[in-house]
Design a protein around this motif. Structure first.
Motif: not given
Length: 361
Positions: A93, A207, A213-216, A271-272
């Motif tokens: 993340a 990101y 998206p943020r979190g990958a 996110s993915y």
């Protein structure tokens, strides 16, 4: 992935090339976005994929394994982007989260050399351990590496200034002294062609220039150093399950994947879901073409200010009051270390550059 006459790209994974001009309609930025170094703007396939998954979640229509397919797609596309094998890429993340096991695997007192301007995601993981962390000016990093150095850690492109680190010099010094090379590619991957196999560890938040998206986040771990790093954050997603079972959830023994997947952290599904089509599109356009486009716009901006070109997609200029003038004109950029930071990506246009220059000159 196909480009239709109207400019739309569907979500099928293909190896076809997409012309940058054909891809541009997939973004809908409000004019004046010059802040990709803070976060990238998603293409339409990413937005649509996330919306679809959120609807499925809201209704309970599908098992989570449907969304998890995107994790594998994204992993493979990141590997392709940086020129490595898919099995050599771990997912997580955040950069700091993926680098923490590297720091945790060093003996107490081991020396780590880091640029003094380094973003904290590639600094705090070393500082929180009982390590001898030496910070030096960016242009002195290679000189600071000696036989006592265990790790040299640096960003390929610096967040604050857009400066490209002296990679060749650092690599030569590290190899001559047996030091591990840990690189943060968060401000480089997606616009700067990279060969991650030259590093021992390369981490990247998705990101920004990868427009996810943020979190990958992704982390290449060279096979040669795989067994030197203890996967201290291992969970169910890091397991190796023979016999066709994707994962087993309960009980011993410890059964970690034999590849970099042993460093996987349980993925933030949505996110993915968004990262996979964004990375597929990046690879379809081609990072070499994106590099040429981004740098040309950044250098055009600098020339418009009477400054020499820098050859980076991120520029930093000392213009008092620049942020306020840009904001009044609707241009979104950032201020880092008291200087204006502007970033140019594949959805940036000449009109965006002109809007900023008109506000500043």
């Amino acid at each position: 992935m196909r480009v239709h006459p109207a400019g739309a790209i569907d979500g099928a994974v293909q190896t076809c090339r997409v012309d940058l001009r054909e891809a541009l309609p997939l973004w809908e930025p409000t004019p004046g976005w010059l802040n990709t170094a803070s976060y990238g703007l998603p293409p339409r396939p990413t937005v649509e994929a996330v919306r679809r998954a959120l609807g499925e979640w809201q209704r309970g229509d599908v098992p989570w394994s449907v969304w998890d397919v995107s994790t594998g797609r994204a992993r493979a596309e990141f590997a392709r982007l940086v020129g490595v094998e898919t099995d050599d890429v771990a997912i997580g993340a955040a950069v700091s989260q993926l680098l923490a096991p590297v720091a945790a695997s060093l003996p107490a007192g081991a020396r780590v050399v880091v640029p003094e301007i380094e973003f904290t995601s590639n600094l705090f993981p070393w500082l929180v351990r009982d390590l001898d962390v030496r910070t030096v000016p960016l242009d002195k990093v290679a000189d600071a590496v000696d036989g006592r150095t265990a790790v040299v850690a640096f960003s390929i492109v610096q967040s604050a200034t857009g400066e490209m680190s002296p990679v060749e010099d650092i690599l030569a010094a590290a190899r001559a002294n047996g030091a591990l090379v840990v690189a943060d590619a968060s401000q480089a991957a997606g616009w700067l062609p990279l060969d991650a196999t030259r590093f021992d560890v390369l981490a990247c938040a998705a990101y920004k220039w990868l427009m996810a998206p943020r979190g990958a986040a992704f982390c290449y771990v060279a096979p040669a150093v795989l067994d030197r790093i203890r996967p201290v954050a291992a969970g169910w997603y890091a397991g190796d399950e023979p016999g066709g079972e994707p994962h087993a959830y309960y009980g011993p023994p410890l059964r970690l994947a034999p590849t970099a997947r042993r460093f996987d952290l349980s993925p933030a599904w949505f996110s993915y879901v968004g990262a996979a089509p964004a990375l597929e599109l990046l690879n379809a356009v081609g990072v070499e073409r994106i590099h040429a486009h981004d740098v040309a716009l950044a250098d055009r901006f600098l020339r418009g200010l009477g400054l020499p070109p820098a050859g980076s997609a991120i520029v930093s200029v000392d213009l008092p009051g620049a942020a306020e003038r840009l904001a009044a004109a609707g241009v979104r950029a950032a201020v880092r270390d008291g200087r204006l930071r502007a970033a140019f990506h594949l959805y940036t246009t000449d009109a965006d550059v002109d809007l900023a220059l008109n506000a500043l000159t």
